[in-house]
Scaffold this active site. Structure first.
Site, PDB file in Angstrom:
ATOM      1  N   ASN A  74      36.490   2.100 -26.766  1.00 16.45           N
ATOM      2  CA  ASN A  74      36.821   3.514 -26.966  1.00 16.45           C
ATOM      3  C   ASN A  74      37.350   3.777 -28.370  1.00 16.45           C
ATOM      4  O   ASN A  74      36.959   4.753 -29.011  1.00 16.45           O
ATOM      5  CB  ASN A  74      37.877   3.948 -25.947  1.00 16.45           C
ATOM      6  CG  ASN A  74      37.267   4.717 -24.782  1.00 16.45           C
ATOM      7  OD1 ASN A  74      36.255   5.392 -24.952  1.00 16.45           O
ATOM      8  ND2 ASN A  74      37.874   4.616 -23.625  1.00 16.45           N
ATOM      9  N   ASP A 107      36.797  -5.041 -13.631  1.00 12.91           N
ATOM     10  CA  ASP A 107      37.440  -4.364 -14.760  1.00 12.91           C
ATOM     11  C   ASP A 107      36.637  -4.654 -16.031  1.00 12.91           C
ATOM     12  O   ASP A 107      36.328  -5.815 -16.330  1.00 12.91           O
ATOM     13  CB  ASP A 107      38.886  -4.870 -14.902  1.00 12.91           C
ATOM     14  CG  ASP A 107      39.666  -4.051 -15.905  1.00 12.91           C
ATOM     15  OD1 ASP A 107      40.343  -3.091 -15.494  1.00 12.91           O
ATOM     16  OD2 ASP A 107      39.582  -4.369 -17.121  1.00 12.91           O
ATOM     17  N   ASP A 154      32.105   6.366 -22.353  1.00  9.43           N
ATOM     18  CA  ASP A 154      31.503   6.964 -21.154  1.00  9.43           C
ATOM     19  C   ASP A 154      30.168   6.312 -20.816  1.00  9.43           C
ATOM     20  O   ASP A 154      29.858   6.028 -19.664  1.00  9.43           O
ATOM     21  CB  ASP A 154      31.293   8.475 -21.358  1.00  9.43           C
ATOM     22  CG  ASP A 154      32.605   9.244 -21.245  1.00  9.43           C
ATOM     23  OD1 ASP A 154      33.634   8.600 -20.901  1.00  9.43           O
ATOM     24  OD2 ASP A 154      32.614  10.459 -21.512  1.00  9.43           O
ATOM     25  N   GLU A 170      38.663   2.172 -16.021  1.00  7.35           N
ATOM     26  CA  GLU A 170      37.513   1.293 -16.261  1.00  7.35           C
ATOM     27  C   GLU A 170      37.398   0.251 -15.149  1.00  7.35           C
ATOM     28  O   GLU A 170      36.871  -0.825 -15.348  1.00  7.35           O
ATOM     29  CB  GLU A 170      37.634   0.619 -17.638  1.00  7.35           C
ATOM     30  CG  GLU A 170      38.736  -0.405 -17.790  1.00  7.35           C
ATOM     31  CD  GLU A 170      40.010   0.162 -18.413  1.00  7.35           C
ATOM     32  OE1 GLU A 170      40.263   1.390 -18.253  1.00  7.35           O
ATOM     33  OE2 GLU A 170      40.739  -0.615 -19.048  1.00  7.35           O
TER      34      GLU A 170
END
Lengths: 447, 447
Positions: free
Chosen positions: A331, A323, A340, A366
């Protein structure tokens, strides 16, 4: 060298109860005498079922299936019958194959068989022999059901594989061409109908949209291509509205309003058709388009195969669950394009640190799940640690000169023999949770 | 508008036999007292099975599955149990799902359940109540099996679909890249091994080919990609020979002969690998490469769907079976390229005379099968006749200025409600046979 393919099954059965010849003959006579009623009771159960009604019309049952069941039932209580003999096995196996082909669900056959057992029990004379007779009835019907089930499941699995292959093949066809040609087909119907209404065209009978080439295509192709689309139901309703409501009104002379409604209906159908084709694009990718890692929908197929392999060959197997730390913050602070790019870089770091025989999945937003074949927990932790360090060391460019450093937490777990793949994933998830709790950017194991 | 998708099943069950409270309590006590022996008898059946042994190791059975079965069994004879109640249905459904996931075949569970019934029957006291007790035992176990079977089959079908999707996805990957990268991986192992033997390389321990990245890839990817290939078994044997025979001999000092054998072994593996990759090309096409008609392997999926649709909606459905007349003679007199051109032209003539919603299959060497949706026998015969005339009128160029005329015989049949697709095909085949017998270049029907 061990293989993934498994051996053919040889089911084991309990030894059969023995009836004396008279008891056996009485049982058989009773089944024969009541065969018609028993057969009817069986099919009543099947025909009560909504699913079965579609493919078992009464006439078919009467003409073809009932006589087969009658013979099957009487033969089942033949005195010398050997339920482990070749001919019995071949016969029941064949029935299972036919049921798979004509889609009579196994559970319905089992429901019918349960009713047969009950009816026969009701018919047994109230004497000493009936306990053993009942046991024998159960044993023989169960022996037949077992063999049917085995070949039914095999046939049904083959069918499911072929159905899926055909579905994917359909999706792989030239979708753009298909879309244009169906749009043209819809417009052609619409134009012909308008000409007829305006009296300018040849004096044809009203032709329903549902009966047109477009309507046929929707029923026999689109229903398959767009199985999951919410638009399909609306499109079908729009066709029904035109055929059942508007066309009759137009034929009855009510033109003004109906023509406007017809135009709106055709436009709606064209819009929905376009939407459905758009929805197909990219829907079926085997890889996550962003990270090029495997699509999660294959996880179960792959992990369950590998668990079967590990159990059969006593080889180790491990998974990692990774993770990205503080991904939400990345983000939020740097925008989605930066997020991304981070995911792409993480996937690259993972892929560079595993072998061609391992499997890397995009597991969640993620999260990545890595299946490490023939790998012990100790080796898996080493892979995880190498990956963690490789990621930590990366300078990630996110547009212009801006660079980011990211870390990840990883949970490692080794398969311990439990046949359920969910159990292994859960174990890795618990380790990941502890890695997060312990401050992130670290590897924890749970063996 | 009717749809192809079917409704959810609602299986029907027989009403349960009623025991008096004492009889019920005695039965339950007996099951509880002998629960361990019953559970053991059940798993003995499963573990006897070769297929099951691979995934059900004794320790797993002891630790996890046996206690679950024990509880399930005792709960099954709870006095107030409602086999049509929500909680019972949910529990058995869940068990079926888990069995599908961990691949415990339904027929093995049924075999185990049959043994349970027999053992419990043996335990029943020889009194008045035992007949009804036996009935209840059968009814409750059967009710549970039915629900398990339903969810097991559903889960297993989903799994089969996903497995197939993954298999096709694997075949769709960059096969050329994969081939080169595995060839390189094999050569890398070979080179390292040679350096070690020649004493020129670092003093590593002997590393088996089966343990190398190449060996891992073969076990965990190739076994899946080349499932059907006869070469895979030979390749695995060649790896085994190197690892189990040659390497130990080389380590023991026997160099001269062993090195030659090693080289031959590696070359054989490289050859087989190449052959297997070659075999993949074109193997999985959904269409016949020559005629662009549908591959026969999809026939069952499509025809069975259309039969289900016709039965559910009471719409007509017909098939044509077309055979090119004197095709063998064409091949013999004009060569195979001419024969191929004829087949392409026949396919074109057929395709031009059906609608976008119909299905055209290459059925055999010179046979085509056409599924005509929502089409009566009369309409089907008209399509067949139109196609026959169109073909007859074609000038077929076969290299240079040479031209051929060909004809075809066609059998037409309408679906009459029989749920087995093979029956419909057989009917069309009989009509085709009569068309051939009656002099060819004609249409016969068999309705």
């Amino acid at each position: 060298m061990p293989h993934l393919t498994s051996a053919v099954a040889t089911p084991s059965r309990a030894p059969e109860i023995q009836l004396d010849p008279q008891g056996m003959e009485r049982l058989r006579g009773l089944v024969r005498d009541h065969a018609d009623a028993l057969v009817k009771a069986f099919y009543d159960v099947l025909l009560e079922d909504r699913e079965a009604q579609g493919f078992l019309h009464h006439s078919i049952v009467q003409e073809r299936l009932s006589p087969s069941l009658r013979t099957w039932l009487i033969d089942l209580f033949a005195p010398g019958l050997d339920v482990e003999g070749k001919s019995f096995i071949a016969r029941q196996t064949k029935i299972g194959e036919v049921h798979a082909r004509i889609k009579i669900p196994m559970h319905l056959v089992m429901a019918g068989a349960a009713v047969l057992k009950g009816r026969i029990a009701d018919l047994l004379a109230d004497d000493e022999a009936r306990f053993d007779q009942l046991r024998l009835v159960g044993e023989r019907i169960d022996a037949a059901l077992l063999l049917m089930s085995q070949s039914y499941v095999k046939g049904t699995m083959n069918r499911a594989r072929m159905d899926e292959a055909y579905r994917l093949f359909s999706l792989d066809q030239d979708i753009h061409f298909e879309r244009e040609s169906q749009r043209a087909s819809l417009m052609e119907w619409s134009q012909k109908t308008l000409f007829r209404i305006l009296g300018a065209g040849p004096n044809e009978a009203t032709s329903a949209l549902g009966r047109s080439p477009f309507g046929l295509w929707i029923r026999h192709r689109a229903d398959f291509l767009f199985e999951a689309s919410p638009h399909l139901e609306r499109l079908n309703q729009a066709i029904d509205r035109i055929d059942e409501d508007l066309l009759p009104r137009i034929d009855a002379g009510d033109r003004a309003e109906s023509l406007t409604a017809l135009q709106a209906g055709v436009e709606e159908i064209a819009f929905l058709l376009n939407e459905m084709f758009q929805g197909l694009a990219g829907l079926e990718g085997g890889r996550d388009p962003l990270t090029r890692t495997l699509n999660r929908r294959f996880l179960s197929s792959i992990l369950s195969r590998e668990i079967g392999f590990a159990n059969a060959n006593q080889t180790p197997l491990s998974v990692l669950l990774l993770d990205v730390d503080h991904f939400k913050r990345i983000n939020d602070e740097h925008g989605h394009p930066a997020g991304d790019e981070v995911l792409r870089q993480v996937a690259e770091a993972v892929t560079e640190n595993v072998r061609p025989s391992d499997f890397v999945f995009r597991y969640g937003g993620e999260e990545f799940l890595i299946v490490l074949v023939e790998t012990t927990l100790q080796q898996a932790v080493a892979v995880a640690e190498r990956t963690r360090q490789a990621l930590e060391a990366r300078d990630i460019k996110i547009g212009g000169a801006e660079r980011l450093r990211v870390t990840a937490s990883i949970g490692a777990a080794e398969h311990g023999g439990h046949p359920d793949e969910n159990y292994l994933i859960k174990t890795a998830d618990e380790a990941l949770y502890r890695a997060k709790q312990a401050g992130r950017n670290r590897v924890e194991q749970n063996g």
